[in-house]
Design a protein around this motif. Structure first.
Motif, short mmCIF file in Angstrom:
data_model
loop_
_atom_site.label_atom_id
_atom_site.label_comp_id
_atom_site.label_asym_id
_atom_site.label_seq_id
_atom_site.Cartn_x
_atom_site.Cartn_y
_atom_site.Cartn_z
N ARG A 1 33.14 -8.43 36.12
CA ARG A 1 32.36 -9.84 36.51
C ARG A 1 31.67 -9.27 37.25
NH1 ARG A 1 33.95 -15.03 38.26
NH2 ARG A 1 35.73 -15.33 36.91
N ARG A 2 31.00 -7.82 37.73
CA ARG A 2 29.98 -7.44 38.64
C ARG A 2 28.70 -6.80 37.58
NH1 ARG A 2 31.84 -3.54 42.31
NH2 ARG A 2 32.87 -4.90 43.24
N LYS B 1 26.49 -11.17 34.26
CA LYS B 1 25.42 -12.23 34.75
C LYS B 1 25.83 -13.54 35.06
CE LYS B 1 21.53 -14.28 35.26
NZ LYS B 1 20.19 -16.21 34.35
N HIS B 2 26.33 -12.98 36.92
CA HIS B 2 27.49 -14.47 37.75
C HIS B 2 26.65 -16.10 36.84
CE1 HIS B 2 30.86 -14.78 39.81
NE2 HIS B 2 30.59 -15.42 40.36
N ARG C 1 27.92 -19.97 37.28
CA ARG C 1 29.02 -20.70 37.83
C ARG C 1 28.32 -21.94 37.31
NH1 ARG C 1 33.22 -18.55 38.84
NH2 ARG C 1 34.80 -20.51 39.14
N ASP D 1 33.47 -21.65 35.77
CA ASP D 1 32.59 -20.44 34.86
C ASP D 1 33.21 -21.00 33.22
OD1 ASP D 1 31.86 -18.16 33.33
OD2 ASP D 1 32.28 -16.69 35.12
#
Ligand SMILES: [Zn+2]
Length: 109
Positions: free
Chosen positions: A8-9, A12-13, A15, A26
């Motif tokens: 996840r890091r 690109k996050h 949501r 997501d």
């Protein structure tokens, strides 16, 4: 658990938040849609980056090409192992430079 956090890091996050259901999700893992009502947020990715890339490749044609190349290579390996010579050379003629070592040895006797 730890691997999931690391992945996840790297990515690109992203949501999305559905106002109707008050549900944060997501969209990469729900086909770009809200899993409850089906609302699609604009510009949301529909799949993880690696899956988007895999969808662009025509895997059937790719597999067919790989199979064709593999069969040609396999045929060459088998022909080499069997001491196969091209069909234009005649086996009953005196041993030429093309004949394999086994044939030269048997012909000398
Ligand atoms: Zn919703």
């Amino acid at each position: 658990m730890i691997a999931q956090l690391g992945l996840r890091r790297l990515q690109k996050h992203f949501r999305a938040y559905c106002e109707l259901d008050r549900w944060s999700f997501d969209p990469r893992y729900t086909n770009g849609r809200c899993p409850i009502c089906g609302w699609a947020p604009e510009g949301a990715p529909t799949a993880p980056a690696w899956l988007m890339l895999a969808r662009r490749v025509d895997w059937e044609i790719f597999g067919l090409l790989v199979l064709a190349i593999f069969l040609v290579v396999l045929g060459l390996v088998v022909a080499q192992a069997a001491g196969f010579t091209p069909p234009t050379t005649h086996s009953h003629l005196p041993a030429s430079g093309i004949a394999s070592g086994a044939r030269i040895a048997s012909g000398a006797r």
